[in-house]
Scaffold this motif. Structure first.
Motif, mmCIF file in Angstrom:
data_model
loop_
_atom_site.group_PDB
_atom_site.id
_atom_site.type_symbol
_atom_site.label_atom_id
_atom_site.label_comp_id
_atom_site.label_asym_id
_atom_site.label_seq_id
_atom_site.Cartn_x
_atom_site.Cartn_y
_atom_site.Cartn_z
ATOM 1 N N ALA A 1 0.822 -1.214 0.000
ATOM 2 C CA ALA A 1 0.000 0.000 0.000
ATOM 3 C C ALA A 1 0.854 1.262 0.000
ATOM 4 O O ALA A 1 0.439 2.295 -0.531
ATOM 5 N N MET A 2 2.048 1.186 0.585
ATOM 6 C CA MET A 2 2.918 2.366 0.668
ATOM 7 C C MET A 2 3.958 2.421 -0.437
ATOM 8 O O MET A 2 4.694 3.407 -0.555
ATOM 9 N N ALA A 3 4.056 1.379 -1.256
ATOM 10 C CA ALA A 3 5.176 1.209 -2.172
ATOM 11 C C ALA A 3 5.381 2.395 -3.107
ATOM 12 O O ALA A 3 6.511 2.856 -3.304
ATOM 13 N N GLU A 4 4.319 2.888 -3.707
ATOM 14 C CA GLU A 4 4.464 3.958 -4.696
ATOM 15 C C GLU A 4 5.072 5.213 -4.082
ATOM 16 O O GLU A 4 6.009 5.813 -4.638
ATOM 17 N N GLU A 5 4.569 5.607 -2.906
ATOM 18 C CA GLU A 5 5.099 6.812 -2.250
ATOM 19 C C GLU A 5 6.508 6.578 -1.715
ATOM 20 O O GLU A 5 7.360 7.471 -1.794
ATOM 21 N N VAL A 6 6.749 5.409 -1.158
ATOM 22 C CA VAL A 6 8.082 5.072 -0.648
ATOM 23 C C VAL A 6 9.117 5.184 -1.759
ATOM 24 O O VAL A 6 10.204 5.749 -1.579
ATOM 25 N N ARG A 7 8.771 4.660 -2.922
ATOM 26 C CA ARG A 7 9.686 4.680 -4.061
ATOM 27 C C ARG A 7 9.892 6.110 -4.571
ATOM 28 O O ARG A 7 11.023 6.543 -4.827
ATOM 29 N N ALA A 8 8.801 6.860 -4.684
ATOM 30 C CA ALA A 8 8.880 8.220 -5.230
ATOM 31 C C ALA A 8 9.665 9.161 -4.321
ATOM 32 O O ALA A 8 10.340 10.082 -4.806
ATOM 33 N N LEU A 9 9.586 8.934 -3.016
ATOM 34 C CA LEU A 9 10.208 9.844 -2.049
ATOM 35 C C LEU A 9 11.545 9.331 -1.538
ATOM 36 O O LEU A 9 12.135 9.932 -0.638
ATOM 37 N N ASP A 10 12.023 8.212 -2.088
ATOM 38 C CA ASP A 10 13.314 7.625 -1.695
ATOM 39 C C ASP A 10 13.362 7.337 -0.193
ATOM 40 O O ASP A 10 14.332 7.668 0.497
ATOM 41 N N VAL A 11 12.296 6.735 0.312
ATOM 42 C CA VAL A 11 12.246 6.304 1.713
ATOM 43 C C VAL A 11 12.724 4.856 1.785
ATOM 44 O O VAL A 11 12.267 4.002 1.014
ATOM 45 N N ALA A 12 13.638 4.575 2.690
ATOM 46 C CA ALA A 12 14.159 3.213 2.851
ATOM 47 C C ALA A 12 13.271 2.414 3.803
ATOM 48 O O ALA A 12 12.625 2.975 4.695
ATOM 49 N N ILE A 13 13.250 1.103 3.605
ATOM 50 C CA ILE A 13 12.514 0.198 4.492
ATOM 51 C C ILE A 13 13.507 -0.802 5.091
ATOM 52 O O ILE A 13 14.288 -1.420 4.364
ATOM 53 N N TYR A 14 13.473 -0.954 6.397
ATOM 54 C CA TYR A 14 14.291 -1.947 7.096
ATOM 55 C C TYR A 14 13.354 -2.894 7.842
ATOM 56 O O TYR A 14 12.580 -2.458 8.702
ATOM 57 N N LEU A 15 13.425 -4.166 7.529
ATOM 58 C CA LEU A 15 12.522 -5.164 8.091
ATOM 59 C C LEU A 15 13.342 -6.205 8.844
ATOM 60 O O LEU A 15 14.130 -6.942 8.245
ATOM 61 N N SER A 16 13.167 -6.259 10.154
ATOM 62 C CA SER A 16 13.937 -7.169 11.007
ATOM 63 C C SER A 16 13.005 -8.269 11.518
ATOM 64 O O SER A 16 12.106 -8.012 12.316
ATOM 65 N N ASP A 17 13.230 -9.490 11.077
ATOM 66 C CA ASP A 17 12.258 -10.575 11.208
ATOM 67 C C ASP A 17 12.662 -11.577 12.288
ATOM 68 O O ASP A 17 13.694 -12.228 12.192
ATOM 69 N N ASP A 18 11.804 -11.699 13.291
ATOM 70 C CA ASP A 18 12.005 -12.676 14.369
ATOM 71 C C ASP A 18 11.235 -13.972 14.132
ATOM 72 O O ASP A 18 11.205 -14.842 15.009
ATOM 73 N N SER A 19 10.604 -14.117 12.982
ATOM 74 C CA SER A 19 9.743 -15.273 12.723
ATOM 75 C C SER A 19 10.549 -16.565 12.612
ATOM 76 O O SER A 19 11.665 -16.558 12.094
ATOM 77 N N PRO A 20 9.967 -17.689 13.040
ATOM 78 C CA PRO A 20 10.663 -18.972 12.921
ATOM 79 C C PRO A 20 10.500 -19.615 11.542
ATOM 80 O O PRO A 20 11.132 -20.624 11.256
ATOM 81 N N ASP A 21 9.632 -19.031 10.691
ATOM 82 C CA ASP A 21 9.390 -19.614 9.364
ATOM 83 C C ASP A 21 9.892 -18.668 8.267
ATOM 84 O O ASP A 21 10.430 -17.596 8.550
#
Length: 328
Positions: free
Chosen positions: A26-46
């Motif tokens: 849902a945020m991808a278009e604006e994130v890309r246009a505004l050069d916003v970085a995404i950092y995803l830190s995953d604690d999931s076991p799968d």
């Protein structure tokens, strides 16, 4: 780092792959246009979140992912994610949260060297306050602290992240509230600049909060421990007011919530012996005691009746939608 982006969304996550996928898409278009970085830190076991990331990288090039093995745990993952992101400002975002359409650009325009920018979620305060300092800033932290328990309501300047890294193991982190431990710890030791973005810019996907079954343990015991740990920001004469402010504003401890916690024993007569239990309640003492006298069997029957009522309503709504589509 000269080429780092102005803003990064730092998202600690645990077994919410589909929600993460929905929010980031849902945020991808604006994130890309505004050069916003995404950092995803995953604690999931799968591998579910990792698989989602592989797909999302086609639409979000500046997406950073890491899988924590072993898992860091809720509090440590929040701090680690905050310190991992490389940007001038880091927006620590819960994995069920998203920025509403059109607001990333408005937030970027509002960022102006604040140590912390508080972003309105479920507060009623519509003011736009670019910057507060000194005692005004500390007073606002106390006033807004209940709201900042929302992971996604605070943006941190990179110098705050640097300070966290410098603290290392000396950083005071109170259980279940690491993001606020950073705010209060920094404000206790550094001159602080706070901003408030008073437009409701964030939304949350409906989900079951990890603390729901332990609401009293988290929002009485742990919440009070946080408030008491930083006396420079929250002096003794203001502690009770700040402790009560959470339930007073969120209406967390309603009669319905307290009764739902009674069968498991989370809410019981022994709750009255918890040092800060009554301070955290927005309900009067007589009402809390009255709820404790309600037999558990009555609560079970009432809950079953309510579930049945909701089920019947769901069926009626589904039949109504089906009939409407058939008649088109």
């Amino acid at each position: 780092m000269a080429d780092r982006p102005r803003l990064a969304l730092a998202i600690p996550t645990y077994q919410r792959a589909l929600i993460v996928a929905e929010n980031l898409a849902a945020m991808a278009e604006e994130v890309r246009a505004l050069d916003v970085a995404i950092y995803l830190s995953d604690d999931s076991p799968d591998d579910a979140t990792e698989a989602v990331v592989r797909e999302l990288r086609h639409i979000i090039p500046n997406l950073h992912y890491r899988r924590n093995a072993p898992a860091l745990g809720h509090d440590a993952n929040l701090i680690a994610t905050l310190c991992w992101a490389e940007a001038e400002h880091v927006w620590l975002m819960g994995d069920a949260m998203r920025v509403k359409p059109g607001y990333l650009g408005r937030i970027l325009a509002f960022l102006d060297d604040q140590d912390f920018l508080f972003v309105r979620g479920h507060s009623e305060d519509p003011r736009m306050i670019p910057q507060m300092q000194g005692e005004e800033a500390l007073a606002f932290i106390r006033e807004a602290l209940w709201h900042q328990t929302l992971t996604g309501a605070t943006i941190y300047h990179s110098r705050v992240c640097d300070w966290v890294r410098e603290q290392g193991t000396a950083l005071i982190v109170k259980r279940n509230f690491p993001q606020l431990s950073v705010v209060l710890g920094y404000a206790s030791t550094q001159p602080v600049k706070i901003g408030w973005f008073g437009e409701a810019a964030i939304a949350s996907v409906a989900k079951l909060s990890y603390w729901r079954a332990r609401a009293i343990g988290v929002f009485v015991d742990d919440w009070a421990a946080l408030v008491l740990a930083f006396p420079i920001v929250i002096p003794e004469n203001l502690r009770k007011r700040v402790i009560r402010s959470h339930s007073q504003n969120t209406k967390l401890f309603t009669p319905e919530t307290l009764l739902s916690l009674k069968p498991s024993g989370e809410f019981s007569w022994s709750s009255l012996r918890r040092p800060h239990f009554l301070n955290a309640m927005h309900l009067p003492y007589w009402q809390v005691v009255g709820l404790l006298t309600v037999p558990t069997a009555v609560i079970a029957v009432t809950a079953a009746t309510a579930r049945a009522r909701r089920g019947r309503q769901w069926v009626r709504n589904r039949l109504h939608r089906t009939a409407s589509q058939t008649n088109r």
